[in-house]
Design an enzyme around this catalytic site. Structure first.
Site, PDB file in Angstrom:
ATOM      1  N   SER A 124      28.717   3.208  12.173  1.00  0.00           N
ATOM      2  CA  SER A 124      27.000   3.270  13.218  1.00  0.00           C
ATOM      3  C   SER A 124      27.175   2.058  13.456  1.00  0.00           C
ATOM      4  O   SER A 124      25.342   1.537  14.039  1.00  0.00           O
ATOM      5  CB  SER A 124      26.118   3.725  12.362  1.00  0.00           C
ATOM      6  OG  SER A 124      26.359   5.852  11.719  1.00  0.00           O
TER       7      SER A 124
ATOM      8  N   CYS B  56      38.940   1.121  35.741  1.00  0.00           N
ATOM      9  CA  CYS B  56      40.073   0.712  35.276  1.00  0.00           C
ATOM     10  C   CYS B  56      40.836   0.390  34.355  1.00  0.00           C
ATOM     11  O   CYS B  56      41.263  -0.804  34.063  1.00  0.00           O
ATOM     12  CB  CYS B  56      38.179  -0.417  34.961  1.00  0.00           C
ATOM     13  SG  CYS B  56      37.986   0.001  32.912  1.00  0.00           S
TER      14      CYS B  56
ATOM     15  N   HIS C 190      22.033  -1.904   7.184  1.00  0.00           N
ATOM     16  CA  HIS C 190      21.172  -1.188   6.500  1.00  0.00           C
ATOM     17  C   HIS C 190      19.974  -2.159   5.725  1.00  0.00           C
ATOM     18  O   HIS C 190      20.409  -3.360   5.270  1.00  0.00           O
ATOM     19  CB  HIS C 190      21.954  -0.596   4.868  1.00  0.00           C
ATOM     20  CG  HIS C 190      22.237   0.624   6.352  1.00  0.00           C
ATOM     21  ND1 HIS C 190      21.523   1.809   6.553  1.00  0.00           N
ATOM     22  CD2 HIS C 190      23.437   0.856   5.884  1.00  0.00           C
ATOM     23  CE1 HIS C 190      23.128   2.812   6.775  1.00  0.00           C
ATOM     24  NE2 HIS C 190      23.619   2.388   7.232  1.00  0.00           N
TER      25      HIS C 190
ATOM     26  N   CYS D  18      31.449   0.720  35.120  1.00  0.00           N
ATOM     27  CA  CYS D  18      30.136   1.273  34.709  1.00  0.00           C
ATOM     28  C   CYS D  18      29.414   0.033  33.379  1.00  0.00           C
ATOM     29  O   CYS D  18      27.816   0.309  32.872  1.00  0.00           O
ATOM     30  CB  CYS D  18      30.620   2.442  33.652  1.00  0.00           C
ATOM     31  SG  CYS D  18      31.166   4.046  34.142  1.00  0.00           S
TER      32      CYS D  18
HETATM   33  C1  LIG Z   1      31.543   7.334  10.214  1.00  0.00           C
HETATM   34  C2  LIG Z   1      30.872   6.028   9.144  1.00  0.00           C
HETATM   35  C3  LIG Z   1      29.762   5.095   9.733  1.00  0.00           C
HETATM   36  C4  LIG Z   1      29.462   4.055   8.864  1.00  0.00           C
HETATM   37  N1  LIG Z   1      28.166   3.161   9.050  1.00  0.00           N
HETATM   38  C5  LIG Z   1      27.809   2.515   8.263  1.00  0.00           C
HETATM   39  C6  LIG Z   1      26.836   1.578   9.073  1.00  0.00           C
HETATM   40  O1  LIG Z   1      25.739   2.257   9.780  1.00  0.00           O
HETATM   41  N2  LIG Z   1      26.585   0.949   8.346  1.00  0.00           N
HETATM   42  C7  LIG Z   1      26.901   0.087   7.354  1.00  0.00           C
HETATM   43  O2  LIG Z   1      26.689  -1.451   6.734  1.00  0.00           O
HETATM   44  N3  LIG Z   1      27.970   0.373   7.028  1.00  0.00           N
HETATM   45  C8  LIG Z   1      28.932   1.994   7.536  1.00  0.00           C
HETATM   46  N4  LIG Z   1      29.976   2.533   7.347  1.00  0.00           N
HETATM   47  C9  LIG Z   1      30.605   1.956   6.405  1.00  0.00           C
HETATM   48  C10 LIG Z   1      31.767   0.869   7.144  1.00  0.00           C
HETATM   49  O3  LIG Z   1      32.330   1.493   8.226  1.00  0.00           O
HETATM   50  C11 LIG Z   1      32.931   0.344   5.629  1.00  0.00           C
HETATM   51  O4  LIG Z   1      32.100   0.352   4.484  1.00  0.00           O
HETATM   52  C12 LIG Z   1      33.420  -0.641   6.273  1.00  0.00           C
HETATM   53  O5  LIG Z   1      33.753  -0.628   7.403  1.00  0.00           O
HETATM   54  C13 LIG Z   1      34.786  -1.468   5.914  1.00  0.00           C
HETATM   55  O6  LIG Z   1      35.405  -2.516   5.808  1.00  0.00           O
HETATM   56  P1  LIG Z   1      36.683  -2.651   4.665  1.00  0.00           P
HETATM   57  O7  LIG Z   1      36.584  -3.895   5.683  1.00  0.00           O
HETATM   58  O8  LIG Z   1      36.970  -2.704   3.862  1.00  0.00           O
HETATM   59  O9  LIG Z   1      37.787  -2.000   5.678  1.00  0.00           O
HETATM   60  P2  LIG Z   1      38.424  -1.691   7.086  1.00  0.00           P
HETATM   61  O10 LIG Z   1      37.766  -2.377   8.260  1.00  0.00           O
HETATM   62  O11 LIG Z   1      39.556  -0.152   6.738  1.00  0.00           O
HETATM   63  O12 LIG Z   1      39.930  -3.007   6.913  1.00  0.00           O
HETATM   64  C14 LIG Z   1      40.479  -2.709   5.950  1.00  0.00           C
HETATM   65  C15 LIG Z   1      42.366  -2.427   6.794  1.00  0.00           C
HETATM   66  O13 LIG Z   1      43.325  -3.179   5.960  1.00  0.00           O
HETATM   67  C16 LIG Z   1      44.518  -2.868   6.288  1.00  0.00           C
HETATM   68  N5  LIG Z   1      45.234  -3.013   5.503  1.00  0.00           N
HETATM   69  C17 LIG Z   1      45.525  -1.398   4.827  1.00  0.00           C
HETATM   70  N6  LIG Z   1      46.669  -1.012   4.722  1.00  0.00           N
HETATM   71  C18 LIG Z   1      47.308  -2.350   4.252  1.00  0.00           C
HETATM   72  C19 LIG Z   1      48.755  -3.143   4.619  1.00  0.00           C
HETATM   73  N7  LIG Z   1      49.624  -2.571   2.960  1.00  0.00           N
HETATM   74  N8  LIG Z   1      48.515  -4.217   4.711  1.00  0.00           N
HETATM   75  C20 LIG Z   1      48.033  -4.867   4.831  1.00  0.00           C
HETATM   76  N9  LIG Z   1      47.066  -4.572   6.094  1.00  0.00           N
HETATM   77  C21 LIG Z   1      46.717  -3.749   5.366  1.00  0.00           C
HETATM   78  C22 LIG Z   1      43.708  -1.644   7.578  1.00  0.00           C
HETATM   79  O14 LIG Z   1      44.789  -1.079   9.006  1.00  0.00           O
HETATM   80  C23 LIG Z   1      41.973  -2.191   7.507  1.00  0.00           C
HETATM   81  O15 LIG Z   1      42.436  -2.616   8.926  1.00  0.00           O
HETATM   82  C24 LIG Z   1      30.532   4.032   7.944  1.00  0.00           C
HETATM   83  C25 LIG Z   1      30.939   4.588   7.994  1.00  0.00           C
HETATM   84  C26 LIG Z   1      31.870   5.368   8.251  1.00  0.00           C
HETATM   85  C27 LIG Z   1      33.281   6.290   8.574  1.00  0.00           C
END
Ligand SMILES: Cc1cc2nc3c(=O)[nH]c(=O)nc-3n(C[C@H](O)[C@H](O)[C@H](O)COP(=O)(O)OP(=O)(O)OC[C@H]3O[C@@H](n4cnc5c(N)ncnc54)[C@H](O)[C@@H]3O)c2cc1C
Lengths: 477, 326
Positions: A47, A441, A51, A403
């Site tokens: 989103s 595009c 927060h 757009c």
């Molecule tokens: C619908 C929704 C709404 C949300 N809204 C909010 C919000 O408004 N505000 C907020 O603060 N949070 C929000 N969140 C939470 C937030 O999006 C997540 O907490 C955050 O993006 C997590 O980041 P990350 O880096 O941990 O995970 P990810 O972005 O998933 O990064 C992990 C990465 O690891 C990689 N990976 C996995 N396995 C391997 C491997 N074996 N080797 C190499 N790479 C690998 C993946 O490809 C991925 O790119 C929301 C989540 C959702 C689903």
């Protein structure tokens, strides 16, 4: 063979924030990502809300990191040239008897240190949020809530980390990890990486990575959230982020302001089986529309221009961030569901501390480039500024996306900065993200990508191998 | 001081060109045509099939041939200035236009304006189809552009959603290129497109067409793999037990067109909420005196001959308005 001080696994917002933070120090760092580009995991579909820290369980790790992250994100956004808008949020009550619940939320948040909270009444709401359902009788107002572009936070952190010496390897899925004497041997699809320390920030797959070193005490459950974007013309639908009273499992369905102007409604919250399941559903749409209309009755289904689903990497109720005593040098960052985007800078700071406790020594670099030049988006700047840019570089006047008004120059720059796929270009520039959905595009973006990446058009993908946009060249008649 | 022009026409497709030529015939001597693409002709350039001009020229032409006749004519008129790669980003009620082109940004004021910006296709997103969002989902017009202008083959096993004319024509086009068209799925009881297209593009090629059906779900993570098709009743509700799955790698969406009138909206021209056409008390007029509209941005026409006919009128109307203003 190259030896790194720290290898970070996973290039989402958490991994990218950690990479940038570590790049301040004299360390050899590599970030490994399995996808073709960063931010293609959970961090691309959320989103975008920074927060304030409300709606977190009292004394939870995520609550504390959320409040700190909200504070830290402002400076980081400023340093990296990411737009951060402090729009404030309202958690809305519809009945007098819900006001005690608002007071309870207020008190809990205050214990976490959320500043500026206020209970506002009907008159306040009518004046400052005219489109809100007139039945709303009070709200908890949290002025420090903000919005950012979630992908740009990842890309700009990563770009700055690279500028400061960190390495980023995409298409480098980690397949096995072994420990040899004092270092880890990490086998990936792009070869072997040796590292003294590992940070596991692999999002939905952090359990899989943990399994590779024998840690089996947590499992990441995907919890799906469907979101629906409205036309930019409705940018001023609300002035704040609007929340209903939270339920046990989620913050509920919200009216979201996004940093590029499109209002968004969602997300749903539904446990699913597959970590691949990014489908949206008719039930999801119906649920979101009815909940959103309760908050803002004038919302019109016909204004939806796009939708997507994201998966929250849930593991229990709180984040799991710890140093693994059984595997010295291995730091787990798992279960980073909401508010993970907000908390990312605070998570990065905590991970540094844990690395220090594990024996890593930190020496500051003499030259750390803290700042990044702001990326230019024609749709955000004044006509005078546009005019002077076009004078300097004619390609700013060559409009590719009708757009969102994105120029060829912006698209070429996004490719120079790392975009390799049509989605990568979209996330960075917004070309293809508007109401016509790339009808105009896509063909142009495809050609620019092929030209700049020196690849045939037939190899250009939407989001990595297997998602090629076209199936081939036309046979010659 | 802003540069002032007599008449500015936004859009260099068949509508804009016909309006420009007509305005010139009626005596307007300072005309600027702005076109965002790198050549005149608009959407006709990608319509390489025939069937254009039967009414207007009493000849059967391909899209680009129809366009060429106007391009040749307009280019021979020195009082019409044509500016290509010129993208209008702003229009005000006072008829001040801002446009960008490579290396330049201009602001000009016009005494009269004719908007001939055409239409755009409705998308998958606007009709909400559940499922995934892989590559392989194209609007019919985008597929047409990729094939006919960029010489690419968007897909090999194609399902067409909606029976608009572009969808029907593209079903034939894909078949001729050796792709397999698995069917056309239309929620209504009959085709939206012209009868001749239904016969010549679908029936002649034995392509199955499913009326009173819709697609209810898209499968595939990276690329489209299959879709669910289901029959609907008179109220468009799904009929239990009629669902079947069609494997395919490509979905063409052809579910209608909408006038592209964001600039007019910006200027405060009243638009019909449903059709996105300008609300008007006569053909080609808008709620702002001196701003005219023609072609598919005024209303979506079936054939280009009607676009030409009505755009000629728009040119005359603008000329009359300019005479009155003097
Ligand atoms: C619908 C929704 C709404 C949300 N809204 C909010 C919000 O408004 N505000 C907020 O603060 N949070 C929000 N969140 C939470 C937030 O999006 C997540 O907490 C955050 O993006 C997590 O980041 P990350 O880096 O941990 O995970 P990810 O972005 O998933 O990064 C992990 C990465 O690891 C990689 N990976 C996995 N396995 C391997 C491997 N074996 N080797 C190499 N790479 C690998 C993946 O490809 C991925 O790119 C929301 C989540 C959702 C689903």
């Amino acid at each position: 063979m190259k030896r790194y001080d720290v290898v970070i696994i996973g290039g989402g917002v958490v991994g990218a924030s950690i990479a940038r933070k570590l790049s301040q120090y004299r360390l050899k760092i590599a970030l490994l990502e399995k996808e073709e580009e960063l931010a293609f995991g959970v961090s691309k579909s959320n989103s975008g809300i920074i927060h304030p820290g409300t709606q977190n369980p009292p004394n939870s790790l995520k609550g504390h990191l959320c409040v700190q992250g909200n504070y830290l994100m402002r400076k980081i956004a400023m340093d990296l040239g990411v737009d951060f808008k402090e729009v404030g949020e309202l958690i809305v009550a519809f009945q007098e008897n819900e006001i005690p619940e608002l007071l309870r939320l207020k008190k809990e948040a205050e214990l976490l240190g959320v500043p500026g909270l206020e209970i506002v009444d009907r008159a306040w709401l009518r004046k400052r949020e005219p489109n809100l359902n007139a039945e709303a009788c009070a709200a908890l107002y949290a002025p420090t809530a903000g919005i950012v572009s979630p992908y740009r936070v990842v890309y700009d952190n990563a770009e700055n980390a690279v500028r400061n010496g960190a390495e980023i390897h995409t298409l480098a899925e980690v397949e096995a990890i072994t420990k040899k004497d004092t270092f880890f041997v990490i086998r990936t699809k792009k070869g072997i990486f040796n590292a003294k320390y590992i940070v596991n920030s692999a999002g939905l797959f952090s359990d899989r990575i943990a399994n590779m070193v024998g840690i089996n005490d947590f499992y990441v459950h995907p919890r799906k959230g469907e979101e629906f974007l409205l036309d930019k013309k409705k940018e001023n639908l609300t002035n704040h982020l609007i929340f209903p009273l939270p339920t046990k499992t989620s913050k509920g369905i919200l009216i979201i302001k996004t940093s590029d102007g499109n209002p968004m409604i969602g997300p749903t919250a539904e446990d699913v089986e597959s970590k691949d399941d990014l489908s949206t559903s008719d039930e999801g749409l119906a649920k979101v529309i009815s909940a959103a209309k309760r908050l803002v009755p004038s919302i019109d289904e016909n204004d939806i221009i796009s939708y997507f689903a994201g998966l929250r990497p849930a593991s229990g109720k709180d984040f799991i961030i710890r140093r693994e005593k059984s595997v010295p040098g291995f730091i787990t960052v798992a279960g980073i569901q909401s508010p993970g985007l907000t908390a990312a800078p605070a998570i990065a700071a905590l991970v540094c501390r844990l690395l220090g406790e594990s024996g890593l020594t930190f020496k500051r670099k003499i030259f750390f480039h803290a700042h990044r030049k702001k990326t230019i988006h024609l749709f955000t700047i004044s006509p005078e500024h546009t005019k002077s840019l076009i004078r300097k570089d004619p390609a700013y006047g060559d409009i590719v996306c009708r757009c969102e008004i994105v120029s060829r120059k912006e698209i070429e720059d996004s490719i120079s900065r790392g975009a390799r796929t049509a989605d990568g270009v979209k996330f960075r520039t917004r070309a293809q993200a508007g109401r016509c959905h790339g009808t105009f595009c896509t063909s142009r973006v495809l050609k620019i990508l092929a030209e700049k990446c020196k690849k045939p058009v037939t190899e250009i993908t939407k989001r990595g191998k297997g998602s090629e946009i076209v199936k081939g060249e036309k046979r010659v008649a | 001081m802003l540069r002032e022009r007599e008449l500015i026409i936004v859009g260099g497709g068949p509508a804009g060109m016909a309006a420009a030529i007509a305005a010139h015939e009626s005596g307007v001597r300072d005309i600027l045509v702005l076109e965002r693409d790198y050549c005149l002709g608009g959407i006709l350039n990608q319509c390489i099939h025939t069937g254009f001009g039967i009414r207007h020229f009493k000849e059967v032409l391909a899209g680009p041939e129809y366009a060429d006749r106007y391009v040749n004519q307009i280019q021979s008129i020195p009082e019409i200035e044509i500016s290509i790669k010129s993208f209008v980003v702003k229009l005000t009620r006072e008829k001040v236009l801002t446009y960008l082109k490579p290396g330049q940004m201009h602001e000009v004021k016009a005494k009269a304006i004719i908007m001939a910006t055409g239409c755009r296709e409705r998308t998958r997103e606007m009709i909400h189809i559940a499922g995934t969002r892989p590559s392989g989902i194209f609007s019919a017009g985008l597929a047409q552009r990729l094939m006919n202008i960029d010489a690419l083959l968007p897909g090999k096993e194609v399902l067409v959603v909606g029976s608009g004319d572009i969808g029907l024509i593209m079903a034939r086009r894909f078949t001729l290129e050796g792709a397999k068209v698995k069917g056309v799925v239309e929620i209504a009881k009959t085709t939206r497109g012209l009868v001749r297209n239904r016969v010549q593009c679908i029936e002649d090629f034995n392509i199955p067409i499913y009326f009173s059906h819709k697609i209810s779900k898209i499968y595939g993570r990276n690329r489209v793999e299959a879709v669910d098709v289901v029959q609907v009743d008179d109220t468009y509700k799904e009929i239990q037990g009629t669902l079947f799955k069609v494997p395919c790698d490509t979905i063409l969406i052809s579910v209608g067109l909408i006038p592209e009138n964001e600039l007019m909206e910006m200027a405060g021209v009243k638009l019909d909420k449903k059709t996105n056409s300008p609300v008007s008390d006569g053909l080609n007029k808008t709620s702002i005196p001196g701003i005219f509209s023609c072609g598919n941005s005024f209303k979506v026409y079936d054939i280009v001959d009607s676009v030409t006919r009505d755009s000629i009128l728009a040119g005359h109307l603008a000329a009359e308005y300019l005479k009155g203003a003097k």
